[in-house]
Design a protein around this motif. Structure first.
Motif, mmCIF file in Angstrom:
data_model
loop_
_atom_site.group_PDB
_atom_site.id
_atom_site.type_symbol
_atom_site.label_atom_id
_atom_site.label_comp_id
_atom_site.label_asym_id
_atom_site.label_seq_id
_atom_site.Cartn_x
_atom_site.Cartn_y
_atom_site.Cartn_z
ATOM 1 N N UNK A 48 29.343 48.875 35.924
ATOM 2 C CA UNK A 48 30.110 47.636 35.868
ATOM 3 C C UNK A 48 30.575 47.375 34.445
ATOM 4 N N UNK A 49 31.799 46.889 34.323
ATOM 5 C CA UNK A 49 32.288 46.441 33.018
ATOM 6 C C UNK A 49 31.688 45.075 32.714
ATOM 7 N N UNK A 50 31.508 44.823 31.434
ATOM 8 C CA UNK A 50 30.997 43.538 31.006
ATOM 9 C C UNK A 50 32.090 42.483 30.940
ATOM 10 N N UNK A 51 31.668 41.266 31.000
ATOM 11 C CA UNK A 51 32.585 40.127 30.993
ATOM 12 C C UNK A 51 33.434 40.076 29.723
ATOM 13 N N UNK A 52 32.939 40.637 28.627
ATOM 14 C CA UNK A 52 33.665 40.595 27.363
ATOM 15 C C UNK A 52 34.728 41.686 27.230
ATOM 16 N N UNK A 53 34.801 42.607 28.164
ATOM 17 C CA UNK A 53 35.790 43.684 28.094
ATOM 18 C C UNK A 53 37.204 43.102 28.079
ATOM 19 N N UNK A 54 38.064 43.699 27.283
ATOM 20 C CA UNK A 54 39.444 43.216 27.188
ATOM 21 C C UNK A 54 40.124 43.231 28.551
ATOM 22 N N UNK A 55 39.893 44.274 29.337
ATOM 23 C CA UNK A 55 40.532 44.359 30.652
ATOM 24 C C UNK A 55 40.013 43.282 31.604
ATOM 25 N N UNK A 56 38.753 42.929 31.484
ATOM 26 C CA UNK A 56 38.171 41.878 32.327
ATOM 27 C C UNK A 56 38.717 40.514 31.912
ATOM 28 N N UNK A 57 38.826 40.291 30.610
ATOM 29 C CA UNK A 57 39.386 39.014 30.136
ATOM 30 C C UNK A 57 40.845 38.878 30.563
ATOM 31 N N UNK A 58 41.592 39.980 30.527
ATOM 32 C CA UNK A 58 42.993 39.946 30.970
ATOM 33 C C UNK A 58 43.075 39.646 32.463
ATOM 34 N N UNK A 59 42.209 40.258 33.244
ATOM 35 C CA UNK A 59 42.178 39.994 34.694
ATOM 36 C C UNK A 59 41.893 38.526 34.954
ATOM 37 N N UNK A 60 40.992 37.952 34.179
ATOM 38 C CA UNK A 60 40.660 36.537 34.329
ATOM 39 C C UNK A 60 41.864 35.653 34.002
ATOM 40 N N UNK A 61 42.573 35.994 32.923
ATOM 41 C CA UNK A 61 43.779 35.231 32.568
ATOM 42 C C UNK A 61 44.816 35.305 33.677
ATOM 43 N N UNK A 62 44.990 36.482 34.248
ATOM 44 C CA UNK A 62 45.986 36.663 35.327
ATOM 45 C C UNK A 62 45.607 35.835 36.558
ATOM 46 N N UNK A 63 44.327 35.813 36.899
ATOM 47 C CA UNK A 63 43.867 35.022 38.049
ATOM 48 C C UNK A 63 44.083 33.532 37.795
ATOM 49 N N UNK A 64 43.759 33.079 36.589
ATOM 50 C CA UNK A 64 43.957 31.668 36.257
ATOM 51 C C UNK A 64 45.432 31.297 36.267
ATOM 52 N N UNK A 65 46.272 32.177 35.757
ATOM 53 C CA UNK A 65 47.713 31.933 35.738
ATOM 54 C C UNK A 65 48.252 31.852 37.165
ATOM 55 N N UNK A 66 47.815 32.764 38.033
ATOM 56 C CA UNK A 66 48.258 32.757 39.430
ATOM 57 C C UNK A 66 47.824 31.474 40.136
ATOM 58 N N UNK A 67 46.595 31.042 39.876
ATOM 59 C CA UNK A 67 46.111 29.798 40.493
ATOM 60 C C UNK A 67 46.908 28.593 40.015
ATOM 61 N N UNK A 68 47.245 28.586 38.739
ATOM 62 C CA UNK A 68 48.003 27.465 38.180
ATOM 63 C C UNK A 68 49.407 27.391 38.770
ATOM 64 N N UNK A 69 49.941 28.531 39.182
ATOM 65 C CA UNK A 69 51.295 28.569 39.736
ATOM 66 C C UNK A 69 51.338 28.306 41.241
ATOM 67 N N UNK A 70 50.158 28.273 41.881
ATOM 68 C CA UNK A 70 50.120 27.973 43.313
ATOM 69 C C UNK A 70 50.605 26.557 43.554
ATOM 70 N N UNK A 71 51.349 26.403 44.627
ATOM 71 C CA UNK A 71 51.825 25.067 44.983
ATOM 72 C C UNK A 71 50.665 24.282 45.571
ATOM 73 N N UNK A 72 50.511 23.042 45.147
ATOM 74 C CA UNK A 72 49.433 22.234 45.727
ATOM 75 C C UNK A 72 49.695 21.982 47.207
#
Length: 156
Positions: A48-72
């Motif tokens: 498993x990759x650790x939470x601090x990995x650059x790729x994991x942090x990028x995945x987290x940003x992408x998920x947060x961005x997608x959630x923010x763009x969801x229509x309420x």
């Protein structure tokens, strides 16, 4: 002093092996059909990759961005309730991209691959019992801990 041994970001990107435990007993699991708790030198490991990995942090940003763009959705009151299934499903989505390999884990007679990660994580579910940790919870906790990725540097 050489501080490169404390580079948890790089170590997290490489990943580390986690010895999977039984979700009911908490005992380490082994690829041993006679007794899955008996150490036969074949531990069930997930890399498993650790939470601090650059790729994991990028995945987290992408998920947060997608959630923010969801229509309420219309306020029907349903969004006010979060179930263990909701938490489990979200945790699975977060952990799957962090998994980079398996050792000594089979589905029947066949060694599993990355395509089987969701299947494995859904074999048990999150629950409210504090000593019964679903596979996804175990991996989430491990991924978040620097100690599993820094090895001896964290214990020196």
């Amino acid at each position: 002093m050489d501080f490169t041994k404390f580079d948890s970001v790089a170590a997290s990107e490489q990943g580390a092996d986690y010895h999977l435990k039984c979700a009911a007993t908490g005992k380490p699991l082994f690829d041993n059909d006679k007794d899955p708790y008996a150490d036969n030198g074949k531990p069930c490991l997930i890399t498993v990759k650790g939470q601090e990995a650059a790729s994991v942090r990028e995945q987290s940003r992408m998920r947060q961005k997608a959630k923010a763009q969801e229509k309420p959705s219309a306020d029907d009151g349903e969004d006010d309730f979060v179930t263990f299934d909701d938490l489990h499903n979200e945790a699975v989505k977060i952990i799957i991209p962090r998994i980079i390999g398996f050792k000594n884990i089979r589905k029947g007679k066949k060694e599993i691959g990355l395509e089987d990660a969701e299947w494995l994580l859904n074999l048990n579910r999150l629950n409210a019992h504090p000593s019964e940790e679903a596979f996804v919870k175990q991996l989430s906790d491990f991924s978040a801990s620097r100690a599993g990725f820094l090895g001896n540097a964290s214990t020196a």
